[in-house]
Write a protein that holds these residues in place. Sequence first.
Motif, mmCIF file in Angstrom:
data_model
loop_
_atom_site.group_PDB
_atom_site.id
_atom_site.type_symbol
_atom_site.label_atom_id
_atom_site.label_comp_id
_atom_site.label_asym_id
_atom_site.label_seq_id
_atom_site.Cartn_x
_atom_site.Cartn_y
_atom_site.Cartn_z
ATOM 1 N N LEU A 1 0.669 -1.201 0.088
ATOM 2 C CA LEU A 1 -0.034 -0.042 0.043
ATOM 3 C C LEU A 1 0.741 1.191 0.014
ATOM 4 C CD1 LEU A 1 -2.799 1.457 0.261
ATOM 5 C CD2 LEU A 1 -2.731 1.206 2.616
ATOM 6 N N LEU A 2 1.912 1.242 0.905
ATOM 7 C CA LEU A 2 2.696 2.531 1.324
ATOM 8 C C LEU A 2 3.995 2.179 1.513
ATOM 9 C CD1 LEU A 2 0.735 5.030 3.309
ATOM 10 C CD2 LEU A 2 1.109 5.395 0.794
ATOM 11 N N ARG A 3 4.976 2.788 1.210
ATOM 12 C CA ARG A 3 6.451 2.758 1.671
ATOM 13 C C ARG A 3 6.835 4.070 2.301
ATOM 14 N NH1 ARG A 3 9.218 1.794 -4.026
ATOM 15 N NH2 ARG A 3 7.958 3.282 -5.236
ATOM 16 N N HIS A 4 7.480 4.061 3.204
ATOM 17 C CA HIS A 4 7.906 5.353 3.860
ATOM 18 C C HIS A 4 8.691 6.296 3.029
ATOM 19 C CE1 HIS A 4 11.783 4.193 5.281
ATOM 20 N NE2 HIS A 4 12.068 5.655 5.417
ATOM 21 N N ILE A 5 9.623 5.510 2.351
ATOM 22 C CA ILE A 5 10.569 6.384 1.738
ATOM 23 C C ILE A 5 10.055 7.190 0.420
ATOM 24 C CG2 ILE A 5 11.015 4.311 -0.277
ATOM 25 C CD1 ILE A 5 14.106 5.135 -0.009
ATOM 26 N N SER A 6 8.768 6.515 0.007
ATOM 27 C CA SER A 6 8.318 7.492 -1.241
ATOM 28 C C SER A 6 7.352 8.871 -0.886
ATOM 29 C CB SER A 6 7.365 6.407 -2.145
ATOM 30 O OG SER A 6 6.654 5.965 -1.549
ATOM 31 N N ARG A 7 6.906 8.678 0.516
ATOM 32 C CA ARG A 7 6.004 9.858 1.053
ATOM 33 C C ARG A 7 4.774 9.799 -0.026
ATOM 34 N NH1 ARG A 7 7.348 13.269 4.475
ATOM 35 N NH2 ARG A 7 9.247 12.883 5.880
ATOM 36 N N GLU A 8 4.319 8.945 -0.161
ATOM 37 C CA GLU A 8 3.114 9.031 -1.279
ATOM 38 C C GLU A 8 1.814 8.742 -0.574
ATOM 39 O OE1 GLU A 8 4.112 6.089 -4.393
ATOM 40 O OE2 GLU A 8 4.401 4.720 -2.568
ATOM 41 N N SER A 9 0.770 9.234 -1.370
ATOM 42 C CA SER A 9 -0.624 8.904 -0.793
ATOM 43 C C SER A 9 -1.264 8.050 -1.739
ATOM 44 C CB SER A 9 -1.382 10.201 -0.699
ATOM 45 O OG SER A 9 -2.868 10.120 -0.396
ATOM 46 N N ILE A 10 -1.788 6.947 -0.987
ATOM 47 C CA ILE A 10 -2.379 5.917 -1.917
ATOM 48 C C ILE A 10 -3.852 5.667 -1.613
ATOM 49 C CG2 ILE A 10 -2.230 3.485 -2.692
ATOM 50 C CD1 ILE A 10 0.159 5.166 -3.950
ATOM 51 N N GLY B 1 -5.970 7.688 -0.762
ATOM 52 C CA GLY B 1 -6.304 8.395 0.315
ATOM 53 C C GLY B 1 -5.372 8.339 1.727
ATOM 54 N N PHE B 2 -4.721 7.162 1.701
ATOM 55 C CA PHE B 2 -3.898 6.808 2.919
ATOM 56 C C PHE B 2 -2.697 7.409 2.918
ATOM 57 C CE2 PHE B 2 -6.440 3.657 5.247
ATOM 58 C CZ PHE B 2 -7.133 2.998 4.213
ATOM 59 N N THR B 3 -2.284 7.878 4.042
ATOM 60 C CA THR B 3 -0.888 8.385 4.304
ATOM 61 C C THR B 3 -0.212 7.979 5.479
ATOM 62 O OG1 THR B 3 -1.633 10.345 5.525
ATOM 63 C CG2 THR B 3 -1.361 10.587 3.217
ATOM 64 N N ALA B 4 0.979 7.602 5.654
ATOM 65 C CA ALA B 4 1.595 7.255 6.674
ATOM 66 C C ALA B 4 2.932 8.141 6.775
ATOM 67 C CB ALA B 4 2.213 5.908 6.683
ATOM 68 N N ASP B 5 3.159 8.610 8.195
ATOM 69 C CA ASP B 5 4.621 9.519 8.755
ATOM 70 C C ASP B 5 5.388 8.781 9.412
ATOM 71 O OD1 ASP B 5 2.703 12.551 8.244
ATOM 72 O OD2 ASP B 5 4.186 11.678 6.792
ATOM 73 N N LEU B 6 6.487 8.604 9.029
ATOM 74 C CA LEU B 6 7.638 8.037 9.787
ATOM 75 C C LEU B 6 7.911 8.906 10.983
ATOM 76 C CD1 LEU B 6 9.534 5.539 10.578
ATOM 77 C CD2 LEU B 6 11.136 6.468 9.090
ATOM 78 N N ASN B 7 7.803 8.492 12.378
ATOM 79 C CA ASN B 7 8.347 9.273 13.374
ATOM 80 C C ASN B 7 9.355 8.541 14.058
ATOM 81 O OD1 ASN B 7 8.410 10.465 16.026
ATOM 82 N ND2 ASN B 7 6.538 11.552 15.802
ATOM 83 N N LYS B 8 10.586 8.945 13.782
ATOM 84 C CA LYS B 8 11.677 7.924 14.436
ATOM 85 C C LYS B 8 11.963 8.300 15.976
ATOM 86 C CE LYS B 8 14.551 7.784 10.264
ATOM 87 N NZ LYS B 8 15.870 8.161 9.609
ATOM 88 N N GLY B 9 11.468 9.593 16.399
ATOM 89 C CA GLY B 9 11.469 9.750 17.859
ATOM 90 C C GLY B 9 10.383 8.628 18.469
ATOM 91 N N LEU C 1 -0.760 4.719 10.016
ATOM 92 C CA LEU C 1 -1.496 4.938 8.827
ATOM 93 C C LEU C 1 -2.706 5.501 8.945
ATOM 94 C CD1 LEU C 1 -1.570 3.884 5.724
ATOM 95 C CD2 LEU C 1 -3.036 2.114 6.385
ATOM 96 N N LYS C 2 -3.095 6.712 8.126
ATOM 97 C CA LYS C 2 -4.073 7.637 8.343
ATOM 98 C C LYS C 2 -5.149 7.885 7.241
ATOM 99 C CE LYS C 2 -1.706 10.168 12.103
ATOM 100 N NZ LYS C 2 -1.130 11.455 12.321
ATOM 101 N N LYS C 3 -6.187 7.924 7.343
ATOM 102 C CA LYS C 3 -7.232 8.197 6.101
ATOM 103 C C LYS C 3 -8.209 9.191 6.818
ATOM 104 C CE LYS C 3 -9.599 6.647 2.293
ATOM 105 N NZ LYS C 3 -9.953 5.570 1.324
#
Lengths: 112, 112
Positions: free
Chosen positions: A47-56, A58-66, A72-74
């Motif tokens: 569905l998604l990979r963090h490296i591409s920072r895309e929206s598929i 309507g879904f998005t996901a942000d990597l929070n290293k902290g 995964l959000k929509k």
Amino acid sequence: AQRVTQPEKLLSVFKGAPVELKCNYSYSGSPELFWYVQYSRQRLQLLLRHISRESIKGFTADLNKGETSFHLKKPFAQEEDSAMYYCALSPYTSGTASKLTFGTGTRLQVTL
Amino acid sequence: DTEVTQTPKHLVMGMTNKKSLKCEQHMGHRAMYWYKQKAKKPPELMFVYSYEKLSINESVPSRFSPECPNSSLLNLHLHALQPEDSALYLCASSQSGVYGYTFGSGTRLTVV
């Protein structure tokens, strides 16, 4: 060792409501993070990979290293989003092969 | 061709039988994988092949024997399996770790 945690086995939301599927990971190096989806009787799909920072879809996901999270959000759930969602991690590698580890999965159920 | 094809889709075998699962991809991916998925569980890595060489064996019992005859084909030879080996066996391939995997639809194996 690498580990992925998805705390919710089942997430039930109404159509049009926001969705957030939680994913936390444990890995000492640089991780590559992914979300995979498995619709009923269909194959596992990326569905998604963090490296591409895309929206598929309507879904998005942000990597929070902290917080070591990759949720995964929509904003507005649709009935067709009902499926099993897996968060997955592999160590960064410049090579061809990697070792992908899956979380236990969250079943998203969107109701009218 | 952007798919991973697995045959057969279903297989029933006795504990004394010898059978093989096949996996094929024509995307030019040089890494191929076998995963095992039990019902309502995430996929678990079994083997990783990179450039037709076995690079990871996740301590899989010897009754499972992988083989990579060329860059497009991956086999899993089965011999003297146990009923608890019944599962969905998934094949996947990848161009590189950062791009994620492409999964086949799986072979549903039942050992009787």
